[in-house]
Design a protein around this motif. Structure first.
Motif, short mmCIF file in Angstrom:
data_model
loop_
_atom_site.label_atom_id
_atom_site.label_comp_id
_atom_site.label_asym_id
_atom_site.label_seq_id
_atom_site.Cartn_x
_atom_site.Cartn_y
_atom_site.Cartn_z
N GLU A 1 0.84 -1.20 0.00
CA GLU A 1 0.00 0.00 0.00
C GLU A 1 0.87 1.25 0.00
O GLU A 1 0.55 2.24 -0.67
CB GLU A 1 -0.93 0.00 1.22
N LEU A 2 1.96 1.22 0.74
CA LEU A 2 2.88 2.35 0.76
C LEU A 2 3.53 2.54 -0.61
O LEU A 2 3.66 3.66 -1.11
CB LEU A 2 3.94 2.14 1.84
N ALA A 3 3.91 1.43 -1.24
CA ALA A 3 4.52 1.49 -2.57
C ALA A 3 3.55 2.08 -3.59
O ALA A 3 3.94 2.88 -4.45
CB ALA A 3 4.98 0.10 -3.01
N LEU A 4 2.28 1.70 -3.51
CA LEU A 4 1.28 2.23 -4.44
C LEU A 4 1.15 3.74 -4.29
O LEU A 4 1.00 4.47 -5.28
CB LEU A 4 -0.07 1.56 -4.21
N ASP A 5 1.21 4.23 -3.06
CA ASP A 5 1.14 5.68 -2.83
C ASP A 5 2.34 6.38 -3.44
O ASP A 5 2.21 7.47 -4.01
CB ASP A 5 1.07 5.97 -1.33
N VAL A 6 3.53 5.79 -3.29
CA VAL A 6 4.74 6.39 -3.87
C VAL A 6 4.62 6.45 -5.39
O VAL A 6 4.95 7.47 -6.01
CB VAL A 6 5.99 5.60 -3.45
N ILE A 7 4.12 5.39 -6.01
CA ILE A 7 3.97 5.36 -7.46
C ILE A 7 2.97 6.42 -7.92
O ILE A 7 3.22 7.17 -8.88
CB ILE A 7 3.52 3.96 -7.92
N ARG A 8 1.83 6.51 -7.25
CA ARG A 8 0.83 7.51 -7.63
C ARG A 8 1.40 8.93 -7.51
O ARG A 8 1.15 9.79 -8.35
CB ARG A 8 -0.41 7.37 -6.74
N GLN A 9 2.17 9.16 -6.45
CA GLN A 9 2.76 10.48 -6.27
C GLN A 9 3.77 10.78 -7.36
O GLN A 9 3.83 11.90 -7.88
CB GLN A 9 3.43 10.57 -4.89
N ALA A 10 4.57 9.78 -7.73
CA ALA A 10 5.54 9.98 -8.81
C ALA A 10 4.84 10.33 -10.11
O ALA A 10 5.26 11.23 -10.85
CB ALA A 10 6.40 8.72 -8.98
N LEU A 11 3.75 9.64 -10.41
CA LEU A 11 2.99 9.92 -11.64
C LEU A 11 2.40 11.32 -11.61
O LEU A 11 2.34 12.00 -12.64
CB LEU A 11 1.89 8.88 -11.82
N SER A 12 1.97 11.77 -10.44
CA SER A 12 1.40 13.12 -10.33
C SER A 12 2.45 14.20 -10.57
O SER A 12 2.11 15.35 -10.86
CB SER A 12 0.75 13.32 -8.96
N GLU A 13 3.74 13.83 -10.44
CA GLU A 13 4.83 14.77 -10.67
C GLU A 13 5.44 14.58 -12.06
O GLU A 13 6.59 14.96 -12.30
CB GLU A 13 5.91 14.58 -9.60
N ASP A 14 4.69 13.96 -12.98
CA ASP A 14 5.12 13.77 -14.37
C ASP A 14 6.40 12.94 -14.48
O ASP A 14 7.27 13.19 -15.33
CB ASP A 14 5.32 15.11 -15.08
N THR A 15 6.51 11.95 -13.61
CA THR A 15 7.64 11.02 -13.66
C THR A 15 7.22 9.80 -14.47
O THR A 15 6.12 9.28 -14.32
CB THR A 15 8.05 10.59 -12.25
N LYS A 16 8.10 9.35 -15.34
CA LYS A 16 7.87 8.10 -16.06
C LYS A 16 8.13 6.93 -15.11
O LYS A 16 9.21 6.85 -14.51
CB LYS A 16 8.80 8.00 -17.27
N VAL A 17 7.15 6.06 -14.96
CA VAL A 17 7.27 4.94 -14.03
C VAL A 17 7.27 3.63 -14.81
O VAL A 17 6.31 3.33 -15.54
CB VAL A 17 6.14 4.95 -12.99
N PHE A 18 8.33 2.86 -14.63
CA PHE A 18 8.47 1.54 -15.26
C PHE A 18 8.43 0.51 -14.14
O PHE A 18 9.36 0.43 -13.33
CB PHE A 18 9.78 1.46 -16.04
N CYS A 19 7.37 -0.25 -14.05
CA CYS A 19 7.14 -1.16 -12.93
C CYS A 19 7.36 -2.61 -13.37
O CYS A 19 6.67 -3.10 -14.27
CB CYS A 19 5.72 -0.97 -12.39
N VAL A 20 8.31 -3.27 -12.75
CA VAL A 20 8.55 -4.69 -12.98
C VAL A 20 7.78 -5.46 -11.92
O VAL A 20 8.14 -5.45 -10.74
CB VAL A 20 10.06 -5.03 -12.90
N ASP A 21 6.70 -6.10 -12.33
CA ASP A 21 5.82 -6.77 -11.37
C ASP A 21 5.44 -8.14 -11.90
O ASP A 21 4.74 -8.26 -12.91
CB ASP A 21 4.56 -5.93 -11.13
N PHE A 22 5.91 -9.18 -11.21
CA PHE A 22 5.56 -10.54 -11.60
C PHE A 22 4.43 -11.10 -10.74
O PHE A 22 4.09 -12.27 -10.86
CB PHE A 22 6.80 -11.45 -11.49
N THR A 23 3.86 -10.27 -9.86
CA THR A 23 2.75 -10.74 -9.02
C THR A 23 1.41 -10.60 -9.72
O THR A 23 0.43 -11.22 -9.33
CB THR A 23 2.70 -9.94 -7.70
N GLY A 24 1.32 -9.72 -10.73
CA GLY A 24 0.06 -9.50 -11.42
C GLY A 24 -0.90 -8.60 -10.67
O GLY A 24 -2.04 -8.39 -11.11
N GLU A 25 -0.46 -8.02 -9.55
CA GLU A 25 -1.36 -7.24 -8.71
C GLU A 25 -1.43 -5.78 -9.11
O GLU A 25 -2.49 -5.15 -9.06
CB GLU A 25 -0.92 -7.35 -7.24
N TYR A 26 -0.31 -5.23 -9.55
CA TYR A 26 -0.25 -3.79 -9.80
C TYR A 26 -1.16 -3.35 -10.94
O TYR A 26 -1.72 -2.25 -10.91
CB TYR A 26 1.19 -3.37 -10.09
#
Length: 468
Positions: free
Chosen positions: A190-215
């Motif tokens: 949940e903390l990681a999701l908040d960090v990602i959302r905040q990064a996107l709100s600051e026009d950061t390109k986010v490349f997420c490597v996720d093998f869990t299928g959850e994101y």
């Protein structure tokens, strides 16, 4: 026998005769007296500073009815400032008066500092004098001190027992590297999701490597696109790696075929990555792989994409802020020494490590998320400048974290509750490590439970008979 306050307002003219006992002309309640000496209402005295205190850590003897626990915040008035300390430990002691021993409780609290501009903790440069009173304040912090301007950063958590908010700076988390650590179920996702959302709100390109299928489900409102090889390409690479492993001595022919396949994939990967990073519409992508049982294939494909991102960033220095998210980081950047990896796999892990080490120069930051800290490359973890650590119990992880936190904070880590964590580093608006807690959100819990139930359905359906 004890320490107390002179609560009455006395002047020299009040004392006429040595030894005279004077009646007080004023009558004030404990609450009134405490409000006066603490400089704020709704305060209670927690205790008094005792010997053995330092600038960074104070020890204070608890008052008889004081209630504090690990993580609780207390404050002292020093040079007109309210300086906060956070309880990180406690011990008992005894004072003997002939045949009448007195038991006492000593709390150990780490300095947080003074709260500046309602946004950050600033270290206080000196030690509180002996017998300085420490207070707890049982009020809503924001209602007492005003609303907090959002430009300070994003809310990371609150100090337990208070409503004191602590903020994070996403710019510092992207410019440097961040690690979110903790056992399963402690709240790190949940903390990681908040960090990602905040990064996107600051026009950061986010490349997420996720093998869990959850994101892709939890962040579908962020409109992710999906990068990665096709199932056919993944199967082809898997087969060629198997040929190398099982080929004749040296496997010269098989290695040439593998190299040709990798070169072909590398060219396609560079084009896909460049298209994503140069797009003005898409800022979030999730790297997905078809089901591959060969860990070498997984690492090889991950290295292809991370190398393509680094090559682009190197050519376009600081043109974009880029955040690479490594969920289940122990599978992507493992501690390869002694893990039974062959030379080729160790080389790939080393290459990913070099990407992590060099990324900062080109505006590429890492967000590492793992519940198995002991298995993650320590070379990469040691490059992280912000740590958000939830509960962990294995000694290897705790041993590494002694390089990050004080011994008192490390002793706290196994005892942290759900949604509690220790935050420290460039990305946190606090000069010292701080224990934080996030509020439980029943809506998030319901959404997470529903997703897990949904993700289990395909396996159940495959196992069912046609009649079922």
């Amino acid at each position: 026998m004890g320490t107390g306050f002179l609560a009455a307002h006395l002047t020299s003219s009040d004392f006429q005769v040595r030894g005279e006992v004077l009646p007080l002309q004023e009558s004030r309640s404990v609450e009134e007296i405490t409000t006066e000496i603490a400089g704020a209402a709704n305060c209670t005295i927690a205790g008094f500073v005792v010997e053995g205190s330092t600038i960074s850590t104070v020890r204070f003897e608890l008052c008889g009815d004081a209630v504090v626990h690990e993580g609780f915040a207390v404050f002292a008035l020093l040079d007109g400032k309210r300086v906060y300390y956070q309880v990180v430990g406690a011990e008992t002691g005894e004072e003997s008066f002939d045949s009448n021993p007195l038991g006492k409780q000593i709390a150990i609290a780490s300095q947080l500092g003074s709260f500046v501009d309602q946004s950050s903790f600033e270290k206080f440069p000196w030690i509180p004098p002996m017998n300085t009173p420490l207070f707890r304040q049982d009020i809503d912090f924001k209602s007492a001190d005003g609303d907090v301007d959002e430009h300070y950063g994003f809310l990371v958590g609150k100090v337990p027992s208070t409503d004191i908010p602590v903020y994070g700076l996403i710019e510092s988390m992207v410019d440097h590297h961040t690690a979110i650590l903790g056992a399963t179920g402690t709240g790190k996702t949940e903390l990681a999701l908040d960090v990602i959302r905040q990064a996107l709100s600051e026009d950061t390109k986010v490349f997420c490597v996720d093998f869990t299928g959850e994101y892709k489900h939890r962040l579908k409102d962020c409109r992710p696109i999906f990068l990665g090889p096709s199932k056919e390409q993944a199967d082809e690479l898997d087969a060629k790696l198997f040929d190398v492993e099982t080929g004749s001595y040296g496997a010269g022919t098989e290695k040439r075929a593998l190299r040709e396949e990798m070169d072909k994939l590398r060219g396609e990967t560079k084009n896909k990555v460049a298209e994503f990073l140069e797009s003005e519409e898409n800022y979030f992508t999730i790297f997905e792989l078809a089901e591959i049982t060969n860990s070498a294939a997984t690492l090889s494909l991950t290295e292809l994409y991370l190398s393509a991102i680094m090559d682009w960033a190197r050519k376009h220095r600081q043109a974009r802020k880029i955040l690479i998210v490594l969920e289940e980081a122990h599978t992507i950047v493992p501690e390869s020494t002694g893990s039974g990896f062959d030379f080729g796999t160790q080389w790939i892990v080393s290459k990913i490590g070099q990407i992590a080490l060099q990324g900062r120069k080109y505006g590429v930051g890492l967000l590492i998320i793992t519940q198995r800290t002991a298995l993650v490359s320590k070379t990469i973890l040691s490059q992280c400048n912000t740590f958000l650590t939830h509960s962990l119990i294995d000694q290897t992880s705790l041993g590494f974290l002694t390089n990050v936190y004080s011994p008192d904070h490390c002793r706290l880590i196994p005892n942290l509750g759900k949604f509690e964590f220790i935050a420290y580093g460039k990305g946190i608006l606090a000069d010292n490590p701080i224990v934080l807690k996030r509020d439980f959100d029943p809506k998030i819990k319901a959404a997470s439970d529903a997703l897990r139930k949904e993700l289990k359905k395909p396996a159940a359906d495959e196992a069912a008979t046609p009649e079922e």
